[in-house]
Design an enzyme around this catalytic site. Structure first.
Site, PDB file in Angstrom:
ATOM      1  N   ARG A 157       0.969  -1.326   0.174  1.00  0.00           N
ATOM      2  CA  ARG A 157       0.095   0.009  -0.022  1.00  0.00           C
ATOM      3  C   ARG A 157       0.792   1.245   0.030  1.00  0.00           C
ATOM      4  O   ARG A 157       2.112   1.343   0.324  1.00  0.00           O
ATOM      5  CB  ARG A 157      -1.036  -0.040   1.385  1.00  0.00           C
ATOM      6  CG  ARG A 157      -0.317   0.274   2.554  1.00  0.00           C
ATOM      7  CD  ARG A 157      -1.364  -0.326   3.485  1.00  0.00           C
ATOM      8  NE  ARG A 157      -0.628   0.257   4.966  1.00  0.00           N
ATOM      9  CZ  ARG A 157      -0.794   1.413   5.573  1.00  0.00           C
ATOM     10  NH1 ARG A 157      -1.302   2.499   5.139  1.00  0.00           N
ATOM     11  NH2 ARG A 157      -0.459   1.656   6.721  1.00  0.00           N
ATOM     12  N   ASN A 162       7.569   1.386   0.510  1.00  0.00           N
ATOM     13  CA  ASN A 162       7.465   0.114  -0.354  1.00  0.00           C
ATOM     14  C   ASN A 162       8.445   0.440  -1.713  1.00  0.00           C
ATOM     15  O   ASN A 162       8.823  -0.556  -2.193  1.00  0.00           O
ATOM     16  CB  ASN A 162       6.225  -0.369  -0.611  1.00  0.00           C
ATOM     17  CG  ASN A 162       5.549  -1.066   0.711  1.00  0.00           C
ATOM     18  OD1 ASN A 162       6.315  -2.005   1.279  1.00  0.00           O
ATOM     19  ND2 ASN A 162       4.346  -0.962   0.795  1.00  0.00           N
ATOM     20  N   ARG A 176      -6.215  -2.486  -5.283  1.00  0.00           N
ATOM     21  CA  ARG A 176      -6.740  -2.812  -3.921  1.00  0.00           C
ATOM     22  C   ARG A 176      -7.649  -1.637  -3.511  1.00  0.00           C
ATOM     23  O   ARG A 176      -7.669  -0.505  -3.437  1.00  0.00           O
ATOM     24  CB  ARG A 176      -5.718  -2.966  -2.932  1.00  0.00           C
ATOM     25  CG  ARG A 176      -6.266  -3.686  -1.472  1.00  0.00           C
ATOM     26  CD  ARG A 176      -5.241  -3.306  -0.709  1.00  0.00           C
ATOM     27  NE  ARG A 176      -3.803  -3.509  -0.665  1.00  0.00           N
ATOM     28  CZ  ARG A 176      -2.755  -3.772   0.096  1.00  0.00           C
ATOM     29  NH1 ARG A 176      -3.067  -3.400   1.212  1.00  0.00           N
ATOM     30  NH2 ARG A 176      -1.609  -4.001  -0.596  1.00  0.00           N
ATOM     31  N   SER A 228      -3.577  -8.512   6.554  1.00  0.00           N
ATOM     32  CA  SER A 228      -2.748  -9.037   5.355  1.00  0.00           C
ATOM     33  C   SER A 228      -3.844 -10.285   4.835  1.00  0.00           C
ATOM     34  O   SER A 228      -4.006 -10.429   3.571  1.00  0.00           O
ATOM     35  CB  SER A 228      -1.574  -9.883   5.843  1.00  0.00           C
ATOM     36  OG  SER A 228      -0.521  -9.038   6.138  1.00  0.00           O
ATOM     37  N   GLN A 274       6.456 -10.373   1.499  1.00  0.00           N
ATOM     38  CA  GLN A 274       6.325  -8.948   2.192  1.00  0.00           C
ATOM     39  C   GLN A 274       7.497  -8.049   1.202  1.00  0.00           C
ATOM     40  O   GLN A 274       8.415  -8.387   1.023  1.00  0.00           O
ATOM     41  CB  GLN A 274       6.917  -9.001   3.525  1.00  0.00           C
ATOM     42  CG  GLN A 274       5.910  -9.587   4.637  1.00  0.00           C
ATOM     43  CD  GLN A 274       4.556  -9.019   5.047  1.00  0.00           C
ATOM     44  OE1 GLN A 274       4.223  -7.986   4.315  1.00  0.00           O
ATOM     45  NE2 GLN A 274       3.913  -9.427   6.140  1.00  0.00           N
ATOM     46  N   ARG A 305      18.577 -20.893  35.113  1.00  0.00           N
ATOM     47  CA  ARG A 305      18.934 -20.476  33.764  1.00  0.00           C
ATOM     48  C   ARG A 305      19.967 -21.463  33.029  1.00  0.00           C
ATOM     49  O   ARG A 305      20.814 -21.865  33.509  1.00  0.00           O
ATOM     50  CB  ARG A 305      19.947 -19.075  33.863  1.00  0.00           C
ATOM     51  CG  ARG A 305      20.051 -18.404  32.532  1.00  0.00           C
ATOM     52  CD  ARG A 305      21.034 -17.342  32.657  1.00  0.00           C
ATOM     53  NE  ARG A 305      21.156 -16.787  31.419  1.00  0.00           N
ATOM     54  CZ  ARG A 305      20.684 -15.594  31.119  1.00  0.00           C
ATOM     55  NH1 ARG A 305      19.792 -14.664  32.034  1.00  0.00           N
ATOM     56  NH2 ARG A 305      20.810 -14.847  29.814  1.00  0.00           N
TER      57      ARG A 305
END
Length: 219
Positions: A13, A23, A71, A82, A103, A150
């Protein structure tokens, strides 16, 4: 027997707030989304698609060889999931068997990752990309391990973190579960340096440094 048809979908987008136009920001001379597109096109995926509401992203995606599905604005918001994008794509382009969700913000995906996932889909319902995780985790102020006992890292059960770069599933599983991950899940393991997902300017600068030091001919 006909091989299952696979398609790649890369949501992108235009309304990124943290990094404007994230992007398509420049990474080593290319818009960020170009790396995912190129990896898909060079892989065994049958088709490569970008889902966007943004005209500039559409133009760049087509220049790099992807097909584009526009879209609707209602699923191009900060709150859109998503899954809503995957389901919109499937409603409009439903002639596939396997969908590879990449992605745009993960530029270190390789064609070999995609090809490995497609082979694994013969045995799994979904496949995701992961990297090994061997740190001791705290959530808020709570330790997610026994601080009074631990363990050594090498004695811990192997743990993994989703890289976020790749999710693969079948159309049937997606439509049934409305989820990118369902059923029996397989892992494509990638090294930590290839798990960078660009969300902040710090991520962006790290990706640029790594990209400039790597030979990307093996994408």
């Amino acid at each position: 027997m006909t091989a299952p048809k696979s398609v790649t979908l890369i949501p992108a987008r235009g309304g990124s707030k943290g990094i404007p136009k994230k992007n398509i920001v420049d990474i080593a001379g290319k818009p960020l989304i170009a790396y995912a597109i190129e990896a898909s096109i060079k892989s065994d995926s049958d088709e490569t698609w970008v889902s966007t509401e943004d005209d500039e992203i559409e133009k760049i995606a087509k220049e790099y060889g992807a097909q584009v599905i526009k879209r609707p604005e209602e699923i191009a918001t900060d709150n859109a999931t998503s899954e809503s994008v995957l389901l919109h794509f499937t409603k409009e382009v439903n002639n596939y068997d396997i969908i590879i969700f990449l992605q745009a913000t993960c530029p270190f995906i390789k064609k070999t990752d995609i090809n490995q996932s497609l082979v694994m889909m013969e045995k799994y319902d979904s496949v995701i990309s992961v990297s090994k995780f061997d740190q001791f985790l705290w959530v808020g102020s709570e330790a997610m391990y026994n601080i009074d006992n631990r363990q050594r890292r090498q004695d811990l059960d192997q743990r993994y973190v989703e890289t976020g770069s790749m999710f693969v599933t079948t159309k049937a599983s997606l439509l049934k579960s409305k989820n990118r991950i369902s059923g029996k899940v397989g892992f494509v393991e990638v090294p930590k340096w290839r798990s960078i997902d660009i969300d902040t300017y710090e991520d962006l600068e790290l990706a640029r440094k790594v990209m400039n030091s790597e030979n990307r001919s093996d994408i």
